[in-house]
Design a protein around this motif. Sequence first.
Motif, short mmCIF file in Angstrom:
data_model
loop_
_atom_site.label_atom_id
_atom_site.label_comp_id
_atom_site.label_asym_id
_atom_site.label_seq_id
_atom_site.Cartn_x
_atom_site.Cartn_y
_atom_site.Cartn_z
N ILE A 306 73.99 -11.09 41.15
CA ILE A 306 73.93 -9.63 41.16
C ILE A 306 74.97 -9.10 40.19
N VAL A 307 74.52 -8.30 39.21
CA VAL A 307 75.43 -7.65 38.26
C VAL A 307 75.13 -6.16 38.30
N LEU A 308 76.10 -5.38 38.75
CA LEU A 308 75.95 -3.93 38.85
C LEU A 308 77.19 -3.27 38.25
N ARG A 309 76.99 -2.58 37.15
CA ARG A 309 78.09 -1.86 36.53
C ARG A 309 77.91 -0.36 36.76
N ASN A 310 79.03 0.33 36.86
CA ASN A 310 79.03 1.76 37.21
C ASN A 310 78.27 2.00 38.51
N LEU A 332 78.54 -12.53 42.11
CA LEU A 332 78.62 -11.11 42.42
C LEU A 332 79.53 -10.43 41.40
N HIS A 333 78.96 -9.46 40.69
CA HIS A 333 79.69 -8.75 39.63
C HIS A 333 79.51 -7.25 39.87
N LEU A 334 80.59 -6.56 40.27
CA LEU A 334 80.53 -5.14 40.60
C LEU A 334 81.61 -4.39 39.82
#
Length: 646
Positions: A306-310, A332-334
Amino acid sequence: MTGRRQTGNRIRGPNSALTDFLAANNISAAQIRDDYERRRREAAGEPNPDDTNGDAQVPDEPTTAQASALHNNEEEEEVEEEEVEAESSRSSKRKRKANEAAAEAKKLAKIKKSKAFQRRKAARDADGGDSDSEYDDILAREMYKKTQPPPGQLDNCEICSKRFTVTSYSKTGPDGGLLCTPCGKELAAEEGSKKPKKQSQQKRKRKLESDRMEASHKSHGAKSLQQLCIEKVAQHHEDVEEFGELPEKVLERLGEIFSKQRVMTPRTLRLFLRSDLDAIAVHDAAYLETEDYNHMLASVPHIEKIVLRNACQFKDENIEYMLDKCKNVRFLHLYASNLVTDRVWKELFLRQGEKLEHLKLAWLDASFDDKVVDDMVQFCPNLVGLKLKLCRRFTAAAIDSIARLKKLQFLSLQTNADVDSECLINLIKSVGHGLQTLSLEHFLEADDDVLNIIHDQCRNLRKLRFSENDYCTDAAFTALFTDWANPPLRFADFNSTRDVDNSNPKGPEEPIGLASNGFRALMKHSGAGLEVLNLASCRHITNKAFWDVFCEGNFYPKLKKIDISFCNTVDTMIVAGIFKSCPKLDRLISFGNFSIEDVVVPRGIVLIGVPKAQDAIEQVGTAVGDDVGGFMDSLGAMGSMVGAAA
């Protein structure tokens, strides 16, 4: 109110056609009345009341004959007045008809010159119709019937026949009639899709610069068919219903372009959700709401990455939903998920920690303190990659906790907290032997001992970033790369390692940061395998050091990208030497180096930021084949002059 004009409360209504006609022809109604009275008195033999001789006397009461004559005269007066009014009305009608005819003729002549008339005439001629002027007049009169009424009048829409009020903004239909507002908008949208607007020169230049700065896209040469198709899909994203079975790499590239163009919305997000995927990356989730994240997790139940930016609306309930529905998350990338509380972070590590292998968090202001980091270390023993950047609530105590993660291979840290050298030395002693990536940014208190411990403990590094430091000396950098048992680096970033003192811009006698000797040692150790080199703002590297590295017959077969911005000693010869010694180079960034001018850029190389390029920041090479050797002859001559001067 005394300032208001006194108008006597007069109410004025519209004038009749006769009154308008008389006023237009300078005819006075009072004059007509006086002339009539004068003629009547002359016929009856009565004296003129305007006579000033004083002999006129007031007549006695009229007799029966006189009364009868007076009655007859009144009837004649009425008949004459009616005749005058009728004559005036006929005259106004004739003039109005003449004016209308002139206006119609003028309008017909204008219609015959219009493009719509020429198109209809050409279509009639193509169908075999007559081209006589009489038929032209008939066609023009047909179009004249559909001329626009003035604003404020009612008219019927040419398309839907709906009654509407005409305004100055009403659109003209295909056959010359007017359109109501909804039909006018639809017609304008259709015309806009058929005739796309031309981009201004400024917008085209901005788009070019944006593409050029994108690391994954080479701005020189023609774009691939796949790239063109991806950009076209992103341009018409509102008309796309589904992507189908696209490869995962193409889908990821589409996601990057959608995020860059700020069109990743709840609707377009659904295009990227497939149950067979194991990863999803949204690089700009600013438009997504809390429910959209739950929908995303429900649509991809077997998700592992999972990669979610902003992700500003990613909340506690989304983490809890992920823990219930997605039990295989390993990566997990937030970014900017500030609405997740410390309690839920701890619950995440407690329930998912055994499977979690990569964790990247950035821009956390309200949560994730030292206690949460300690829980992460306790419940996530299998972490291989850890990236914590600008998490403002953790301090040096969190660095001590991270030192207990024995399986780390990729470590990236950036903080504004005060972290002393002893804390970093303890961290590198504990985990340095297994690291392949080490990134330390903005550790202002790190000194030479940190570089020494990297030299002693790290044996497997492929990527090293040590930036934004004004404490370590050039001697320590030289010692780091001298007789280092680590294999050649593929990625080296030492930007902004320099002394900062406005009163002494040349720096102290003992150079601070990566300077000449450290740069020579770096290229001697890692030059054979280096692919990316960032020396931005390393301003204490001399021109002689650059010449020794790039212009003395050295060869760097893998170097692809170099950033030498604000290294003020770089000049034209150094840039030419870089082109010669780096055959696989495709991008050279050189902002703020004002000694570079008249550079011949070889084919396939992009030179960015040269201040002498007045027309464009970017210069794309067009030289063919080995034309680099052509200008290297002059370079050799200049080199001999430099040697003689030395």
